[in-house]
Design a protein around this motif. Structure first.
Motif, PDB file in Angstrom:
ATOM      1  N   UNK A  82       0.859  -1.193   0.000  1.00 28.13           N
ATOM      2  CA  UNK A  82       0.000   0.000   0.000  1.00 28.13           C
ATOM      3  C   UNK A  82       0.891   1.238   0.000  1.00 28.13           C
ATOM      4  N   UNK A  83       0.674   2.121  -0.975  1.00 32.34           N
ATOM      5  CA  UNK A  83       1.334   3.421  -0.972  1.00 32.34           C
ATOM      6  C   UNK A  83       0.331   4.471  -0.527  1.00 32.34           C
ATOM      7  N   UNK A  84       0.825   5.550   0.069  1.00 27.29           N
ATOM      8  CA  UNK A  84      -0.084   6.588   0.572  1.00 27.29           C
ATOM      9  C   UNK A  84       0.373   7.956   0.086  1.00 27.29           C
ATOM     10  N   UNK A  85      -0.552   8.685  -0.544  1.00 27.86           N
ATOM     11  CA  UNK A  85      -0.303  10.106  -0.821  1.00 27.86           C
ATOM     12  C   UNK A  85      -1.358  10.866  -0.016  1.00 27.86           C
ATOM     13  N   UNK A  86      -0.945  11.516   1.081  1.00 28.65           N
ATOM     14  CA  UNK A  86      -1.922  12.129   1.984  1.00 28.65           C
ATOM     15  C   UNK A  86      -2.697  13.259   1.305  1.00 28.65           C
ATOM     16  N   UNK A  87      -4.040  13.171   1.394  1.00 27.75           N
ATOM     17  CA  UNK A  87      -4.883  14.228   0.821  1.00 27.75           C
ATOM     18  C   UNK A  87      -6.195  14.306   1.603  1.00 27.75           C
ATOM     19  N   UNK A  88      -6.116  14.060   2.918  1.00 27.66           N
ATOM     20  CA  UNK A  88      -7.332  14.105   3.738  1.00 27.66           C
ATOM     21  C   UNK A  88      -7.327  15.297   4.667  1.00 27.66           C
ATOM     22  N   UNK A  89      -8.203  15.253   5.653  1.00 30.56           N
ATOM     23  CA  UNK A  89      -8.245  16.324   6.655  1.00 30.56           C
ATOM     24  C   UNK A  89      -7.299  16.001   7.803  1.00 30.56           C
ATOM     25  N   UNK A  90      -7.333  14.757   8.274  1.00 35.90           N
ATOM     26  CA  UNK A  90      -6.545  14.393   9.449  1.00 35.90           C
ATOM     27  C   UNK A  90      -5.203  13.760   9.112  1.00 35.90           C
ATOM     28  N   UNK A  91      -5.178  12.834   8.164  1.00 41.73           N
ATOM     29  CA  UNK A  91      -3.955  12.149   7.711  1.00 41.73           C
ATOM     30  C   UNK A  91      -3.158  11.534   8.866  1.00 41.73           C
ATOM     31  N   UNK A  92      -3.847  10.899   9.796  1.00 40.86           N
ATOM     32  CA  UNK A  92      -3.156  10.377  10.973  1.00 40.86           C
ATOM     33  C   UNK A  92      -2.258   9.181  10.670  1.00 40.86           C
ATOM     34  N   UNK A  93      -2.643   8.334   9.710  1.00 36.47           N
ATOM     35  CA  UNK A  93      -1.791   7.179   9.417  1.00 36.47           C
ATOM     36  C   UNK A  93      -0.486   7.648   8.768  1.00 36.47           C
ATOM     37  N   UNK A  94      -0.593   8.569   7.820  1.00 31.35           N
ATOM     38  CA  UNK A  94       0.610   9.089   7.164  1.00 31.35           C
ATOM     39  C   UNK A  94       1.557   9.682   8.215  1.00 31.35           C
ATOM     40  N   UNK A  95       0.989  10.398   9.169  1.00 32.32           N
ATOM     41  CA  UNK A  95       1.780  11.014  10.242  1.00 32.32           C
ATOM     42  C   UNK A  95       2.507   9.929  11.048  1.00 32.32           C
ATOM     43  N   UNK A  96       1.787   8.865  11.374  1.00 31.74           N
ATOM     44  CA  UNK A  96       2.374   7.799  12.197  1.00 31.74           C
ATOM     45  C   UNK A  96       3.469   7.040  11.459  1.00 31.74           C
ATOM     46  N   UNK A  97       3.351   6.965  10.131  1.00 24.78           N
ATOM     47  CA  UNK A  97       4.324   6.193   9.348  1.00 24.78           C
ATOM     48  C   UNK A  97       5.439   7.078   8.788  1.00 24.78           C
ATOM     49  N   UNK A  98       5.442   8.359   9.213  1.00 24.74           N
ATOM     50  CA  UNK A  98       6.450   9.326   8.720  1.00 24.74           C
ATOM     51  C   UNK A  98       6.395   9.511   7.214  1.00 24.74           C
ATOM     52  N   UNK A  99       5.201   9.417   6.650  1.00 25.76           N
ATOM     53  CA  UNK A  99       5.034   9.650   5.214  1.00 25.76           C
ATOM     54  C   UNK A  99       4.906  11.159   5.007  1.00 25.76           C
ATOM     55  N   UNK A 201      -1.447   2.843  16.160  1.00 25.01           N
ATOM     56  CA  UNK A 201      -0.548   3.982  15.910  1.00 25.01           C
ATOM     57  C   UNK A 201      -0.944   5.104  16.886  1.00 25.01           C
ATOM     58  N   UNK A 202      -0.060   6.055  17.167  1.00 26.52           N
ATOM     59  CA  UNK A 202      -0.308   6.981  18.276  1.00 26.52           C
ATOM     60  C   UNK A 202      -1.467   7.980  18.119  1.00 26.52           C
ATOM     61  N   UNK A 203      -1.721   8.450  16.874  1.00 29.55           N
ATOM     62  CA  UNK A 203      -2.611   9.620  16.721  1.00 29.55           C
ATOM     63  C   UNK A 203      -3.982   9.289  16.189  1.00 29.55           C
ATOM     64  N   UNK A 204      -4.938  10.138  16.552  1.00 29.05           N
ATOM     65  CA  UNK A 204      -6.197  10.209  15.795  1.00 29.05           C
ATOM     66  C   UNK A 204      -6.709  11.641  15.829  1.00 29.05           C
ATOM     67  N   UNK A 205      -7.802  11.858  15.096  1.00 34.96           N
ATOM     68  CA  UNK A 205      -8.405  13.189  15.114  1.00 34.96           C
ATOM     69  C   UNK A 205      -7.493  14.304  14.623  1.00 34.96           C
ATOM     70  N   UNK A 206      -6.598  14.010  13.684  1.00 41.00           N
ATOM     71  CA  UNK A 206      -5.729  15.062  13.144  1.00 41.00           C
ATOM     72  C   UNK A 206      -4.620  15.452  14.102  1.00 41.00           C
ATOM     73  N   UNK A 207      -3.978  14.460  14.731  1.00 41.13           N
ATOM     74  CA  UNK A 207      -2.762  14.740  15.512  1.00 41.13           C
ATOM     75  C   UNK A 207      -2.905  14.648  17.018  1.00 41.13           C
ATOM     76  N   UNK A 208      -4.033  14.130  17.525  1.00 39.33           N
ATOM     77  CA  UNK A 208      -4.166  13.933  18.979  1.00 39.33           C
ATOM     78  C   UNK A 208      -3.385  12.666  19.340  1.00 39.33           C
ATOM     79  N   UNK A 209      -2.346  12.817  20.170  1.00 38.53           N
ATOM     80  CA  UNK A 209      -1.491  11.662  20.521  1.00 38.53           C
ATOM     81  C   UNK A 209      -2.119  10.901  21.669  1.00 38.53           C
ATOM     82  N   UNK A 210      -3.167  10.147  21.366  1.00 39.49           N
ATOM     83  CA  UNK A 210      -3.949   9.501  22.422  1.00 39.49           C
ATOM     84  C   UNK A 210      -3.163   8.382  23.095  1.00 39.49           C
TER      85      UNK A 210
END
Ligand SMILES: Nc1ncnc2c1ncn2[C@@H]1O[C@H](COP(=O)(O)OP(=O)(O)OP(=O)(O)O)[C@@H](O)[C@H]1O
Length: 294
Positions: A82-99, A201-210
């Motif tokens: 799976x490749x990811x090009x972030x284009x959402x509002x939150x992009x939490x998975x991309x953030x967690x994977x350092x994409x 993974x650590x984040x949800x809701x657009x960067x909340x490190x839950x």
């Protein structure tokens, strides 16, 4: 061959804008590709199943966490990355994977072809990449997914704020509940539970490190239970969660485990990757290294 699955409306239209730029780059670089556009929720799962796994370098999701959730659900156990090009509002998975959030750098990374394996959560027949939220945050996801201000804030590039507003909104609607939790066979009861986050993974809701220590390839969930706290104390502590500093609060219990069963009275909403899935009772299990990512 690279297959692209594009959600034009992700990030309030960012999906289409980003795809147009990506397509130009692919043509400049003379990369072989095919593209399909999603027409409705869950459509990406069907699209992915139609792709030929022969000579497939990767299936690339262009969208946010909801789009990635659907594409990944079509790819699980397939050995297609799976490749990811972030284009959402939150992009939490991309953030967690350092994409990279920048489409050019995200594409370059995919074309380099380096693969890694990630764990995923399983709920019934559905797979979850980031965080499964039960209770208050399910209510937040329900409100956020239909909120008019989400589109407005996306328009002025303040999409990350939308989740914060939905939290405030849900605060006035949600009533804490009693839950029974079984983690790896051990039963625990909590009263006045606001929510439980089961994090791969650590984040949800657009960067909340839950769950700040959650790691996508350690074979474990990090579980955060927030209970026995007043609405106002919850509100006061909430901003600390953007830096993961809420974990030392006496009303926050953190546990690690591989299998989590939850019963609540009354039943409460369950969301995964920001998508409403079901209501409790629910059983979430870790699937070690079930998804190949780039
Ligand atoms: N053509 C479409 N019309 C309506 N909904 C769609 C369409 N294509 C995909 N969807 C759904 O749109 C929802 C939102 O997509 P996505 O999560 O990618 O964007 P987002 O909400 O802006 O980003 P994030 O989840 O990162 O905050 C997903 O549930 C997805 O299944």
């Amino acid at each position: 061959m690279y297959y692209f699955v594009v959600n034009k409306i992700s990030g309030n239209g960012k999906g289409l804008k980003v795809w147009k730029k990506v397509e130009k780059l692919l043509q400049e670089k003379q990369v072989n590709y095919q593209v399909r556009f999603t027409e409705r929720p869950k459509h990406a799962v069907e699209i992915v199943k139609e792709f030929s796994s022969k000579a497939c370098n990767a299936v690339v999701a262009v969208g946010g966490d909801g789009t990635i959730h659907d594409v990944a659900n079509g790819l699980i156990h397939s050995n297609i990355p799976l490749g990811i090009i972030p284009a959402g509002s939150g992009n939490d998975l991309a953030r967690a994977l350092d994409i990279p959030m920048d489409y050019k750098r995200a594409l370059e990374r995919i074309l380099r072809g380096k693969k890694r394996k990630m764990d995923v959560g399983k709920i019934g027949e559905e797979y979850c990449m980031t965080v499964t939220g039960i209770g208050f945050d399910g209510k937040v996801a329900e409100i956020n997914n239909t909120a008019k201000y989400k589109d407005l804030l996306n328009l002025v590039r303040l999409g990350d704020l939308s989740y914060g507003l939905s939290v405030l909104h849900a605060l006035f609607q949600y009533r804490p509940v009693r839950i029974q939790l079984k983690i790896d066979g051990e039963v625990q009861s909590f009263s006045n539970v606001w929510f439980i986050a089961i994090a791969n993974t650590p984040n949800y809701g657009g960067g909340i490190k839950i769950c700040p220590d959650a790691c996508y390839d350690d074979g474990l969930f990090d579980i955060c239970i927030v209970h026995s706290v007043t609405k106002w104390e919850l509100l006061r502590t909430f901003p600390k969660a953007y830096k993961g500093k809420h974990v030392s609060h006496p009303s926050v219990t953190m546990i690690k485990g591989k299998q989590v069963e939850i019963i609540a009275e009354p039943p409460i909403i369950v969301q995964s990757d920001g998508e409403i899935l079901t209501k409790t009772p629910v059983n979430v299990t870790i699937q070690k290294e079930a998804l190949l990512i780039m």
